[in-house]
Scaffold this active site. Sequence first.
Site, short mmCIF file in Angstrom:
data_model
loop_
_atom_site.label_atom_id
_atom_site.label_comp_id
_atom_site.label_asym_id
_atom_site.label_seq_id
_atom_site.Cartn_x
_atom_site.Cartn_y
_atom_site.Cartn_z
N GLU A 158 -6.61 -7.97 -1.20
CA GLU A 158 -7.02 -8.08 0.20
C GLU A 158 -8.51 -7.79 0.31
OE1 GLU A 158 -4.92 -5.62 3.02
OE2 GLU A 158 -3.02 -5.91 1.99
N GLU B 181 0.82 -1.22 0.00
CA GLU B 181 0.00 0.00 0.00
C GLU B 181 0.85 1.27 0.00
OE1 GLU B 181 -2.99 -0.43 3.10
OE2 GLU B 181 -4.22 -1.59 1.73
C1 GLA Z 1 -4.34 -2.91 4.67
C2 GLA Z 1 -2.95 -3.52 4.83
C3 GLA Z 1 -2.95 -4.78 5.62
C4 GLA Z 1 -3.88 -4.70 6.80
C5 GLA Z 1 -5.25 -4.35 6.32
C6 GLA Z 1 -6.28 -4.31 7.42
O1 GLA Z 1 -4.96 -3.26 3.53
O2 GLA Z 1 -2.34 -3.75 3.59
O3 GLA Z 1 -1.64 -5.01 6.05
O4 GLA Z 1 -3.42 -3.73 7.69
O5 GLA Z 1 -5.21 -3.10 5.73
O6 GLA Z 1 -7.56 -4.07 6.91
#
Ligand code: GLA
Length: 680
Positions: free
Chosen positions: A315, A156
């Site tokens: 994710e 991210e």
């Molecule tokens: C983000 C991060 C993950 C985790 C999620 C929790 O997407 O990439 O490491 O912290 O949020 O929702």
Amino acid sequence: MKTNKLFPQVEGFLHGGDYNPEQWLDRPDILKKDIEYMKEAGINTVTMGVFSWSVHEPVEGQISFDWLAEIMDELYENGIYTVLATPTGARPAWLDEKYPSAMRCDEMGVRNHHGVRHNHCMQSPEYREKVRIMDSALAERFAGHPGLLMWHISNELGGYCYCDTCRKKFQQWLADRYDHDIEKLNKAWWTTFWSHKFNSFDQIDPPYKNGENCVLGLNLDWKRFSTWSATDFMKFEIDTLRGAGATEPTTTNFMEMFYDYDYHYMKDFIDVISWDNYPELHNNWQTDADQLLERSFNHALFRSMKKDKPFMMMESAPGLVNWRPFNKYRRPGMHELISMQAVATGSDTVQYFQIRKSRGSSEQWHGAVIDHIGTNDTRVFKEVAKLGADLKTISEVAGALSDNKVAILFDWDNRWAIDDAWALAKDTKNFDKTCMSIYNEFMSLGVEPDIISSDMDWSDYKIICAPMLYVLHDGVGEKIADFVRNGGQFMSTYFTGYVNKDLLANLGGFPGDGLSQVFGLRSEEIDTLYPEDKNSISIIDKAGKPSYSAPVSDYQELLRDVTAEVLARYDGDYVAGKPAITRNSYGEGFAYYVACRTNQNDIEFLYREMLEHAGIAYTKLPVGVEKHTRFAEDAKYDFYLNGNTEDVTVKDVAGVELLTGENVSGTLVLKGYGVAVVKR
Ligand code: GLA
Ligand code: ZN
């Protein structure tokens, strides 16, 4: 239509997610159970190493991946592939202690303290060197591993750094952009205003909070630079992996409607698009179906970045997240629906954060496939396992692509510029929402749009909507003119074509860059309404009579020199009787202009007309139902998703429903939160 599976070695879809066995190395019993449960849930992939630096290299220079190699081998033997991340999203304490330049500086230029994550300086030479050593070692060890699917670059990527190194890089970047000619920059940024002229590039600071942050060209270029800087960091990681022998595809996980960087720039430097999808479900301001549509819009945005292959939902949360103001569990059935929505829109993966909950620290209460209770009979586990089985049932769909003929323009710098412009109202600019509302209108007619940039290839599209296209990139006026001339349907709105890429106002009337001819009008004033202000427009029917009226909110433009046909006129206020919606026949196509903000469903006639002109079939869907289609070489797959809790009936459906194996001809009944995959 050519199909393109992302990973030929995997049968069907990827199902899995982030997995952090390094937190459990002293519990082999738990690691063993994890594999057993993963297999039971139909999980065939994990993402590892996202934040593993301090385990990989506990002390500077002592790198060992033995723990990871052992687990990767074992997973592979059990049919579970690995997406391997570079660990650069968070740093061990020793690194920041010895190389403080790795830590970002805030918008006052003050260096952060060590901690949290996603906060490294993208340009720190010391950090780059540590990253180079780490990533090379990773690639040397794992490239070519039969269980390795792809490389996940950092995590991210986001944010801005205001350190001295970044300041100097910004100055160099500006010098390159403006041909090393400071007068070019002065002109572009209109710095004679408020006496803000620069004599040299090294006088220019980032837009510090307590410094120069009113030169709008500077603010915009800073965001463009920060996009470049993050991309440069990402490329550095990719080049390092490649240099050390990695040949597997690369991705980095994007975020929904992300604001900091222009993903349309970044997208070209990675092989596969992936994004993290965290819906705010069952909330207290919208229906589930409306929340689902926001997801759909995001899926479409990411899908459209690389149309020749599926994307990945890297994710999503099994159960719930723990970082929203309110953290509500997905209600029964929602997991299947929202996961299948990703597949319906073109994702070849359903991946989660996370497989097993962390026992401690800030994410210990975030949803996971395996909860602290440690059993395979929780509601969440069972829903995940059901989805795993259903993904297997429809595995023939993997690799199928979308083929949409409608697109909505969504440029990042346009977004930034609208928000930064000292114009309109502070709180009702709502560019994103406006784009989404147009997307939703097409979706209600069973037609899914792509979301593209003004610089992308438009040749696949028959209809393009460009709401609030305030910033016109070089050549885009001509590109729109060509599109319409050659038979396209192009729709735009108030606040279009006001400035060029440097944010200088277009002279000679809006929309500029030749677009006044294309639309057959000029806009002289844009007026801002208070939320309580009332105005409306009357839609004119084919016989030239007012047929119905629709409310106007937030913005209304006063048009002049209108040679286009008038489709609606204002009812009241000082613009009463003036044109509000127009259609201009231009070459083979039509250019539509909507001069005020209305509800899209109040002007549905316009969307229907564009679809008819373009020869695109549409059917109004029941409220709360989405339809998406994926195309394979020899089959079409229509996905129907019911965002309502009640059952609904969809008409005119024919084919084999893959999840039940039943033939459908005529009507399809979808249960509350139900999903159907109909093969034609
Ligand atoms: C983000 C991060 C993950 C985790 C999620 C929790 O997407 O990439 O490491 O912290 O949020 O929702
Ligand atoms: Zn920096």
